[in-house]
Write a protein that holds these residues in place. Sequence first.
Motif, PDB file in Angstrom:
ATOM      1  N   ALA A 298      14.620  11.229   7.676  1.00  0.00           N
ATOM      2  CA  ALA A 298      15.009  12.604   7.355  1.00  0.00           C
ATOM      3  C   ALA A 298      13.762  13.472   7.211  1.00  0.00           C
ATOM      4  CB  ALA A 298      15.812  12.632   6.057  1.00  0.00           C
ATOM      5  N   VAL A 299      13.931  14.764   7.488  1.00  0.00           N
ATOM      6  CA  VAL A 299      12.840  15.723   7.308  1.00  0.00           C
ATOM      7  C   VAL A 299      12.370  15.639   5.865  1.00  0.00           C
ATOM      8  CG1 VAL A 299      12.276  18.193   7.282  1.00  0.00           C
ATOM      9  CG2 VAL A 299      13.616  17.238   9.167  1.00  0.00           C
ATOM     10  N   GLY A 300      11.053  15.654   5.688  1.00  0.00           N
ATOM     11  CA  GLY A 300      10.452  15.488   4.369  1.00  0.00           C
ATOM     12  C   GLY A 300       9.861  14.101   4.209  1.00  0.00           C
ATOM     13  N   GLY A 301      10.352  13.166   5.019  1.00  0.00           N
ATOM     14  CA  GLY A 301       9.836  11.801   4.988  1.00  0.00           C
ATOM     15  C   GLY A 301       9.543  11.265   6.381  1.00  0.00           C
ATOM     16  N   VAL A 302       9.575  12.153   7.377  1.00  0.00           N
ATOM     17  CA  VAL A 302       9.354  11.720   8.754  1.00  0.00           C
ATOM     18  C   VAL A 302       7.939  11.152   8.893  1.00  0.00           C
ATOM     19  CG1 VAL A 302       9.252  12.415  11.188  1.00  0.00           C
ATOM     20  CG2 VAL A 302      10.976  13.406   9.683  1.00  0.00           C
TER      21      VAL A 302
ATOM     22  N   ARG B  77       0.817  -1.227   0.000  1.00  0.00           N
ATOM     23  CA  ARG B  77       0.000   0.000   0.000  1.00  0.00           C
ATOM     24  C   ARG B  77       0.848   1.275   0.000  1.00  0.00           C
ATOM     25  NH1 ARG B  77      -4.112  -0.970   4.821  1.00  0.00           N
ATOM     26  NH2 ARG B  77      -4.224   1.294   4.644  1.00  0.00           N
ATOM     27  N   VAL B  78       2.139   1.141   0.229  1.00  0.00           N
ATOM     28  CA  VAL B  78       3.025   2.314   0.211  1.00  0.00           C
ATOM     29  C   VAL B  78       3.076   2.857  -1.212  1.00  0.00           C
ATOM     30  CG1 VAL B  78       5.400   3.138   0.519  1.00  0.00           C
ATOM     31  CG2 VAL B  78       4.407   1.515   2.163  1.00  0.00           C
ATOM     32  N   GLN B  79       2.813   4.148  -1.342  1.00  0.00           N
ATOM     33  CA  GLN B  79       2.845   4.806  -2.645  1.00  0.00           C
ATOM     34  C   GLN B  79       4.148   5.584  -2.779  1.00  0.00           C
ATOM     35  OE1 GLN B  79      -0.848   6.937  -3.711  1.00  0.00           O
ATOM     36  NE2 GLN B  79      -1.668   6.166  -1.770  1.00  0.00           N
ATOM     37  N   GLU B  80       4.802   5.443  -3.917  1.00  0.00           N
ATOM     38  CA  GLU B  80       5.993   6.230  -4.226  1.00  0.00           C
ATOM     39  C   GLU B  80       5.688   7.071  -5.458  1.00  0.00           C
ATOM     40  OE1 GLU B  80       9.999   4.423  -3.485  1.00  0.00           O
ATOM     41  OE2 GLU B  80       8.801   2.585  -3.577  1.00  0.00           O
ATOM     42  N   PHE B  81       6.123   8.321  -5.429  1.00  0.00           N
ATOM     43  CA  PHE B  81       5.805   9.278  -6.485  1.00  0.00           C
ATOM     44  C   PHE B  81       7.050   9.659  -7.285  1.00  0.00           C
ATOM     45  CE2 PHE B  81       3.382  10.264  -2.565  1.00  0.00           C
ATOM     46  CZ  PHE B  81       2.168   9.718  -2.952  1.00  0.00           C
ATOM     47  N   ASP B  82       6.814  10.111  -8.507  1.00  0.00           N
ATOM     48  CA  ASP B  82       7.892  10.634  -9.349  1.00  0.00           C
ATOM     49  C   ASP B  82       8.199  12.084  -8.991  1.00  0.00           C
ATOM     50  OD1 ASP B  82       8.120   8.259 -10.760  1.00  0.00           O
ATOM     51  OD2 ASP B  82       6.629   8.862 -12.242  1.00  0.00           O
TER      52      ASP B  82
ATOM     53  N   SER C  72      10.396   8.661   3.140  1.00  0.00           N
ATOM     54  CA  SER C  72      11.120   9.372   2.079  1.00  0.00           C
ATOM     55  C   SER C  72      10.322  10.592   1.655  1.00  0.00           C
ATOM     56  CB  SER C  72      11.341   8.458   0.865  1.00  0.00           C
ATOM     57  OG  SER C  72      10.126   8.244   0.170  1.00  0.00           O
ATOM     58  N   GLY C  73      10.960  11.473   0.935  1.00  0.00           N
ATOM     59  CA  GLY C  73      10.335  12.711   0.469  1.00  0.00           C
ATOM     60  C   GLY C  73       9.502  12.535  -0.782  1.00  0.00           C
ATOM     61  N   ASN C  74       9.164  11.294  -1.113  1.00  0.00           N
ATOM     62  CA  ASN C  74       8.285  11.052  -2.259  1.00  0.00           C
ATOM     63  C   ASN C  74       7.418   9.816  -2.025  1.00  0.00           C
ATOM     64  OD1 ASN C  74      10.389   9.176  -2.534  1.00  0.00           O
ATOM     65  ND2 ASN C  74      10.166   9.102  -4.754  1.00  0.00           N
ATOM     66  N   SER C  75       6.894   9.691  -0.799  1.00  0.00           N
ATOM     67  CA  SER C  75       6.094   8.519  -0.458  1.00  0.00           C
ATOM     68  C   SER C  75       4.966   8.871   0.500  1.00  0.00           C
ATOM     69  CB  SER C  75       6.982   7.453   0.197  1.00  0.00           C
ATOM     70  OG  SER C  75       7.487   7.934   1.433  1.00  0.00           O
ATOM     71  N   ALA C  76       3.971   7.982   0.529  1.00  0.00           N
ATOM     72  CA  ALA C  76       2.852   8.128   1.467  1.00  0.00           C
ATOM     73  C   ALA C  76       2.093   6.814   1.513  1.00  0.00           C
ATOM     74  CB  ALA C  76       1.917   9.252   1.031  1.00  0.00           C
ATOM     75  N   ILE C  77       1.218   6.702   2.507  1.00  0.00           N
ATOM     76  CA  ILE C  77       0.305   5.569   2.606  1.00  0.00           C
ATOM     77  C   ILE C  77      -1.013   6.112   3.120  1.00  0.00           C
ATOM     78  CG2 ILE C  77       1.029   4.972   4.968  1.00  0.00           C
ATOM     79  CD1 ILE C  77       0.568   1.992   4.165  1.00  0.00           C
ATOM     80  N   GLU C  78      -2.100   5.609   2.574  1.00  0.00           N
ATOM     81  CA  GLU C  78      -3.416   5.994   3.085  1.00  0.00           C
ATOM     82  C   GLU C  78      -3.798   5.007   4.169  1.00  0.00           C
ATOM     83  OE1 GLU C  78      -7.879   7.260   1.580  1.00  0.00           O
ATOM     84  OE2 GLU C  78      -6.626   6.080   0.228  1.00  0.00           O
ATOM     85  N   VAL C  79      -4.083   5.523   5.362  1.00  0.00           N
ATOM     86  CA  VAL C  79      -4.470   4.683   6.494  1.00  0.00           C
ATOM     87  C   VAL C  79      -5.704   5.257   7.170  1.00  0.00           C
ATOM     88  CG1 VAL C  79      -2.157   3.759   7.000  1.00  0.00           C
ATOM     89  CG2 VAL C  79      -2.882   5.893   8.066  1.00  0.00           C
ATOM     90  N   THR C  80      -6.506   4.356   7.756  1.00  0.00           N
ATOM     91  CA  THR C  80      -7.611   4.813   8.585  1.00  0.00           C
ATOM     92  C   THR C  80      -7.021   5.325   9.899  1.00  0.00           C
ATOM     93  OG1 THR C  80      -7.920   2.679   9.686  1.00  0.00           O
ATOM     94  CG2 THR C  80      -9.177   3.052   7.613  1.00  0.00           C
ATOM     95  N   ILE C  81      -7.817   6.013  10.661  1.00  0.00           N
ATOM     96  CA  ILE C  81      -7.345   6.496  11.963  1.00  0.00           C
ATOM     97  C   ILE C  81      -7.010   5.302  12.859  1.00  0.00           C
ATOM     98  CG2 ILE C  81      -7.965   7.803  14.038  1.00  0.00           C
ATOM     99  CD1 ILE C  81      -7.311   9.482  11.435  1.00  0.00           C
TER     100      ILE C  81
END
Length: 157
Positions: A94-98, A18-23, A127-136
Amino acid sequence: MAIEKVKEYFKKYGIDNRVQEFDVSSETVALAAEALHCDLCRIAKTLSFMVAENPILIVVAGDAKIDNPKYKAHFKAKAKMLTLKETENLIGHAVGGVCPFAINEGVKVYLDESLKRFQTVFPACGSGNSAIEVTIEELEKYSGYDEWIDVCKGWNN
């Protein structure tokens, strides 16, 4: 690289896919919202502070700001953010991906009330180009949070 640590951490829960990485960069709330095509407020930004001699993380909604009097009342200390170097060394990202996942041992995680208005939020993943959508509920589970707190302003106006 910290994103690999986060993916490895998520493997034990079966959600590493489910981890998303972006360009593109997602290092700021605005950039993350743009990359995810969502409202700024749904970005779960993770802020790093020092309380006494202990590093902590506070996860807050993208439109929230630390309210210094509320912070001081809760932690009995003035809000002191970690420097870039301290963040990477003490938190493990690192800051940007904390994010509150796969962090160094002994770092306490707090979730701010500003997040409770959403069904899902988007924290970074190391990382500074990633995210994951999670419920609370998933954020609570995977972050190993210590407690919900109310130390922000600007989001409930």
